[in-house]
Design a protein around this motif. Structure first.
Motif, PDB file in Angstrom:
ATOM      1  N   GLN A 165     -75.573   5.868  32.799  1.00  0.00           N
ATOM      2  CA  GLN A 165     -76.647   5.106  32.158  1.00  0.00           C
ATOM      3  C   GLN A 165     -76.897   3.792  32.882  1.00  0.00           C
ATOM      4  O   GLN A 165     -78.048   3.384  33.070  1.00  0.00           O
ATOM      5  N   LEU A 166     -75.827   3.106  33.281  1.00  0.00           N
ATOM      6  CA  LEU A 166     -75.974   1.851  34.009  1.00  0.00           C
ATOM      7  C   LEU A 166     -76.680   2.080  35.332  1.00  0.00           C
ATOM      8  O   LEU A 166     -77.611   1.343  35.694  1.00  0.00           O
ATOM      9  N   LEU A 167     -76.256   3.096  36.064  1.00  0.00           N
ATOM     10  CA  LEU A 167     -76.876   3.404  37.351  1.00  0.00           C
ATOM     11  C   LEU A 167     -78.352   3.729  37.179  1.00  0.00           C
ATOM     12  O   LEU A 167     -79.205   3.238  37.931  1.00  0.00           O
ATOM     13  N   ALA A 168     -78.674   4.542  36.168  1.00  0.00           N
ATOM     14  CA  ALA A 168     -80.069   4.917  35.932  1.00  0.00           C
ATOM     15  C   ALA A 168     -80.908   3.713  35.528  1.00  0.00           C
ATOM     16  O   ALA A 168     -82.065   3.581  35.946  1.00  0.00           O
ATOM     17  N   ALA A 169     -80.349   2.817  34.733  1.00  0.00           N
ATOM     18  CA  ALA A 169     -81.092   1.638  34.300  1.00  0.00           C
ATOM     19  C   ALA A 169     -81.432   0.745  35.483  1.00  0.00           C
ATOM     20  O   ALA A 169     -82.560   0.251  35.612  1.00  0.00           O
ATOM     21  N   LEU A 170     -80.465   0.527  36.377  1.00  0.00           N
ATOM     22  CA  LEU A 170     -80.696  -0.332  37.535  1.00  0.00           C
ATOM     23  C   LEU A 170     -81.713   0.281  38.492  1.00  0.00           C
ATOM     24  O   LEU A 170     -82.644  -0.390  38.956  1.00  0.00           O
ATOM     25  N   ARG A 171     -81.547   1.555  38.784  1.00  0.00           N
ATOM     26  CA  ARG A 171     -82.497   2.206  39.689  1.00  0.00           C
ATOM     27  C   ARG A 171     -83.871   2.336  39.050  1.00  0.00           C
ATOM     28  O   ARG A 171     -84.895   2.266  39.729  1.00  0.00           O
ATOM     29  N   GLY A 172     -83.890   2.498  37.727  1.00  0.00           N
ATOM     30  CA  GLY A 172     -85.167   2.573  37.033  1.00  0.00           C
ATOM     31  C   GLY A 172     -85.946   1.287  37.062  1.00  0.00           C
ATOM     32  O   GLY A 172     -87.164   1.283  36.837  1.00  0.00           O
ATOM     33  N   GLU A 173     -85.259   0.178  37.336  1.00  0.00           N
ATOM     34  CA  GLU A 173     -85.927  -1.121  37.435  1.00  0.00           C
ATOM     35  C   GLU A 173     -86.403  -1.390  38.854  1.00  0.00           C
ATOM     36  O   GLU A 173     -86.962  -2.452  39.148  1.00  0.00           O
ATOM     37  N   GLY A 174     -86.204  -0.405  39.750  1.00  0.00           N
ATOM     38  CA  GLY A 174     -86.689  -0.556  41.113  1.00  0.00           C
ATOM     39  C   GLY A 174     -85.684  -1.143  42.075  1.00  0.00           C
ATOM     40  O   GLY A 174     -86.059  -1.659  43.131  1.00  0.00           O
ATOM     41  N   LEU A 175     -84.391  -1.063  41.764  1.00  0.00           N
ATOM     42  CA  LEU A 175     -83.360  -1.651  42.609  1.00  0.00           C
ATOM     43  C   LEU A 175     -82.734  -0.609  43.534  1.00  0.00           C
ATOM     44  O   LEU A 175     -82.625   0.568  43.191  1.00  0.00           O
ATOM     45  N   THR A 176     -82.307  -1.061  44.697  1.00  0.00           N
ATOM     46  CA  THR A 176     -81.461  -0.254  45.565  1.00  0.00           C
ATOM     47  C   THR A 176     -80.019  -0.488  45.148  1.00  0.00           C
ATOM     48  O   THR A 176     -79.546  -1.627  45.123  1.00  0.00           O
ATOM     49  N   VAL A 177     -79.325   0.578  44.797  1.00  0.00           N
ATOM     50  CA  VAL A 177     -77.974   0.471  44.245  1.00  0.00           C
ATOM     51  C   VAL A 177     -77.005   1.288  45.088  1.00  0.00           C
ATOM     52  O   VAL A 177     -77.265   2.453  45.403  1.00  0.00           O
ATOM     53  N   HIS A 178     -75.862   0.677  45.441  1.00  0.00           N
ATOM     54  CA  HIS A 178     -74.796   1.341  46.178  1.00  0.00           C
ATOM     55  C   HIS A 178     -73.602   1.530  45.252  1.00  0.00           C
ATOM     56  O   HIS A 178     -73.215   0.610  44.523  1.00  0.00           O
ATOM     57  N   GLU A 179     -73.003   2.710  45.298  1.00  0.00           N
ATOM     58  CA  GLU A 179     -71.836   3.005  44.480  1.00  0.00           C
ATOM     59  C   GLU A 179     -70.583   2.810  45.333  1.00  0.00           C
ATOM     60  O   GLU A 179     -70.399   3.480  46.346  1.00  0.00           O
ATOM     61  N   VAL A 180     -69.739   1.893  44.919  1.00  0.00           N
ATOM     62  CA  VAL A 180     -68.563   1.515  45.713  1.00  0.00           C
ATOM     63  C   VAL A 180     -67.326   2.260  45.235  1.00  0.00           C
ATOM     64  O   VAL A 180     -66.928   2.152  44.073  1.00  0.00           O
ATOM     65  N   ARG A 186     -88.131 -12.452  30.935  1.00  0.00           N
ATOM     66  CA  ARG A 186     -89.052 -12.204  29.811  1.00  0.00           C
ATOM     67  C   ARG A 186     -90.351 -11.581  30.300  1.00  0.00           C
ATOM     68  O   ARG A 186     -90.853 -10.610  29.708  1.00  0.00           O
ATOM     69  N   GLU A 187     -90.909 -12.121  31.368  1.00  0.00           N
ATOM     70  CA  GLU A 187     -92.159 -11.582  31.895  1.00  0.00           C
ATOM     71  C   GLU A 187     -91.965 -10.153  32.395  1.00  0.00           C
ATOM     72  O   GLU A 187     -92.851  -9.307  32.237  1.00  0.00           O
ATOM     73  N   ARG A 188     -90.804  -9.864  32.973  1.00  0.00           N
ATOM     74  CA  ARG A 188     -90.538  -8.505  33.449  1.00  0.00           C
ATOM     75  C   ARG A 188     -90.403  -7.537  32.279  1.00  0.00           C
ATOM     76  O   ARG A 188     -90.899  -6.408  32.329  1.00  0.00           O
ATOM     77  N   LEU A 189     -89.734  -7.959  31.230  1.00  0.00           N
ATOM     78  CA  LEU A 189     -89.551  -7.083  30.074  1.00  0.00           C
ATOM     79  C   LEU A 189     -90.859  -6.810  29.345  1.00  0.00           C
ATOM     80  O   LEU A 189     -90.954  -5.841  28.579  1.00  0.00           O
ATOM     81  N   ASP A 190     -91.859  -7.654  29.564  1.00  0.00           N
ATOM     82  CA  ASP A 190     -93.172  -7.423  28.965  1.00  0.00           C
ATOM     83  C   ASP A 190     -93.978  -6.383  29.732  1.00  0.00           C
ATOM     84  O   ASP A 190     -95.088  -6.034  29.324  1.00  0.00           O
ATOM     85  N   ARG A 191     -93.416  -5.904  30.858  1.00  0.00           N
ATOM     86  CA  ARG A 191     -94.070  -4.866  31.648  1.00  0.00           C
ATOM     87  C   ARG A 191     -93.187  -3.633  31.691  1.00  0.00           C
ATOM     88  O   ARG A 191     -91.974  -3.731  31.510  1.00  0.00           O
ATOM     89  N   PRO A 192     -93.762  -2.466  31.955  1.00  0.00           N
ATOM     90  CA  PRO A 192     -92.923  -1.271  32.128  1.00  0.00           C
ATOM     91  C   PRO A 192     -92.017  -1.417  33.342  1.00  0.00           C
ATOM     92  O   PRO A 192     -92.309  -2.164  34.276  1.00  0.00           O
ATOM     93  N   ALA A 193     -90.906  -0.712  33.342  1.00  0.00           N
ATOM     94  CA  ALA A 193     -90.007  -0.699  34.492  1.00  0.00           C
ATOM     95  C   ALA A 193     -90.728  -0.125  35.708  1.00  0.00           C
ATOM     96  O   ALA A 193     -91.622   0.713  35.586  1.00  0.00           O
ATOM     97  N   GLU A 194     -90.320  -0.557  36.903  1.00  0.00           N
ATOM     98  CA  GLU A 194     -91.014  -0.168  38.135  1.00  0.00           C
ATOM     99  C   GLU A 194     -90.760   1.281  38.522  1.00  0.00           C
ATOM    100  O   GLU A 194     -91.556   1.899  39.209  1.00  0.00           O
ATOM    101  N   GLY A 195     -89.621   1.818  38.131  1.00  0.00           N
ATOM    102  CA  GLY A 195     -89.280   3.171  38.550  1.00  0.00           C
ATOM    103  C   GLY A 195     -88.288   3.141  39.688  1.00  0.00           C
ATOM    104  O   GLY A 195     -88.116   2.128  40.370  1.00  0.00           O
ATOM    105  N   PRO A 196     -87.599   4.258  39.950  1.00  0.00           N
ATOM    106  CA  PRO A 196     -86.517   4.288  40.943  1.00  0.00           C
ATOM    107  C   PRO A 196     -87.019   4.207  42.370  1.00  0.00           C
ATOM    108  O   PRO A 196     -88.144   4.561  42.682  1.00  0.00           O
ATOM    109  N   VAL A 197     -86.118   3.693  43.221  1.00  0.00           N
ATOM    110  CA  VAL A 197     -86.358   3.679  44.665  1.00  0.00           C
ATOM    111  C   VAL A 197     -85.284   4.537  45.311  1.00  0.00           C
ATOM    112  O   VAL A 197     -84.470   5.160  44.635  1.00  0.00           O
ATOM    113  N   ALA A 198     -85.265   4.577  46.633  1.00  0.00           N
ATOM    114  CA  ALA A 198     -84.287   5.389  47.349  1.00  0.00           C
ATOM    115  C   ALA A 198     -82.881   4.962  46.976  1.00  0.00           C
ATOM    116  O   ALA A 198     -82.584   3.785  46.811  1.00  0.00           O
TER     117      ALA A 198
END
Length: 336
Positions: free
Chosen positions: A9-24, A192-204
């Motif tokens: 869930q954490l990984l999906a939430a971060l990537r769903g916000e448009g972040l590049t995430v590395h799993e260590v 706050r301004e970001r939460l007022d918009r939909p999430a950006e969606g996942p990236v690579a």
């Protein structure tokens, strides 16, 4: 308060916000849960590492130091704006802080001054370490600031929290200065301004492995699902959709209409709604729990539920609408 996110869930939430995430390495099972409880969670703490360099900083936050075992946070945010997940569960990052600050985070109110260190923050907060020397000179690149905004907003969005659920270590524990160079009120406004918009969606996606420990001092302290886009606009005036005839006593309370939820309104349906919100982790009630009279605690709790489901702005004002009410499934007290 809320049940902590799982690793997925954490990984999906971060990537769903448009972040590049590395799993260590083995981050999903890397935690300090044997040393104390993890959860209920109430917010996010932002730190600086007091180190430089990505590999060394990530390794340090994963492994910790001889006097402070890792993980020292849940995610490390580098200068390029990428997130490196190093822990999933209790982490050595927040230490003891002020109980009044924790209560303000729970209530999503203006923070009081942190004066005491009497409450276990490692239990209640996610933590992000941001690579910066913390000397007041080392710059904060915009890519990194944007990633801090996105990462903290991602967790808030997943839990249905507002921007006041994000604090700096310096606002939690007396004597701390991190994240030095970041104005927390300004960061919360961006969130706050970001939460007022939909999430950006996942990236690579990306995978990271084999980081080695660094030598910086860090800022940790020792121990002693994201909502998607709503299906339709949330509004008390949303038109009813055709539905089949309901049984005499349906299992869930039918939507009573937005006009029902006004100051002075009272009834068992309000208390039942509150109990469902608590069960979903959207809990802004104080010690007595939800009661039968509509009040500000009910409104704040319902606003968290609306944000959890992906609503924003005026559609997450805490006044129930048909869409989110139906999703909440408030038990009908008359049903058998």
């Amino acid at each position: 308060m809320a049940v902590p996110l799982t690793g997925s869930q954490l990984l999906a939430a971060l990537r769903g916000e448009g972040l590049t995430v590395h799993e260590v390495r083995d981050w999903r099972r890397h935690n300090r849960n044997t040393k104390g409880p993890w959860g209920p969670v109430n917010g996010v703490v932002v730190h600086h590492t007091a180190t430089e360099g990505t590999d060394g900083s990530v390794g340090l936050c994963y492994d910790g130091r001889p006097d402070l075992p890792g993980p020292l946070c849940h995610g490390v945010i580098d200068k390029n704006g990428e997130v490196h997940l190093v822990g999933n569960g209790r982490a050595n990052h927040a230490g003891l802080g002020d109980r009044d600050v924790l209560q303000a985070v729970i209530d999503e109110e203006v923070l009081p001054k942190d004066r005491t260190a009497d409450t276990d923050g490692n239990r209640h907060f996610y933590g992000f370490e941001c690579i910066n020397l913390g000397d007041g000179v080392d710059p904060w690149p915009e890519a990194q600031l944007l990633a801090i905004e996105k990462a903290t907003a991602a967790i808030c969005r997943a839990h249905g929290w507002g921007e006041r659920s994000v604090i700096g270590h310096k606002e939690w524990q007396p004597g701390k200065i991190d994240p030095r160079g970041i104005v927390m009120d300004g960061l919360r406004q961006r969130i706050r301004e970001r939460l007022d918009r939909p999430a950006e969606g996942p990236v690579a996606t990306g995978t990271r492995s084999g980081s080695t420990a660094g030598t910086g001092s860090g800022s940790g302290s020792a121990d002693g699902a994201g909502g998607g886009a709503p299906v339709s606009q949330e509004s008390p005036e949303s038109p009813e959709s055709p539905v089949p005839p309901m049984p005499q006593h349906p299992p869930y309370e039918p939507f009573p209409g937005g006009e029902f939820f006004r100051p002075g309104a009272r009834g068992p349906v309000i208390e039942a709604m509150g109990r469902r919100l608590v069960a979903e982790g959207c809990d802004h009630y104080r010690h007595s729990g939800p009661g039968p009279e509509w009040n500000e605690a009910h409104r704040k709790s319902y606003a968290s539920w609306q944000r959890r489901l992906g609503f924003h702005g005026k559609d997450a004002d805490g006044v129930p609408g048909r869409v989110t009410w139906d999703r909440l499934q408030v038990p009908n007290s008359r049903s058998s």
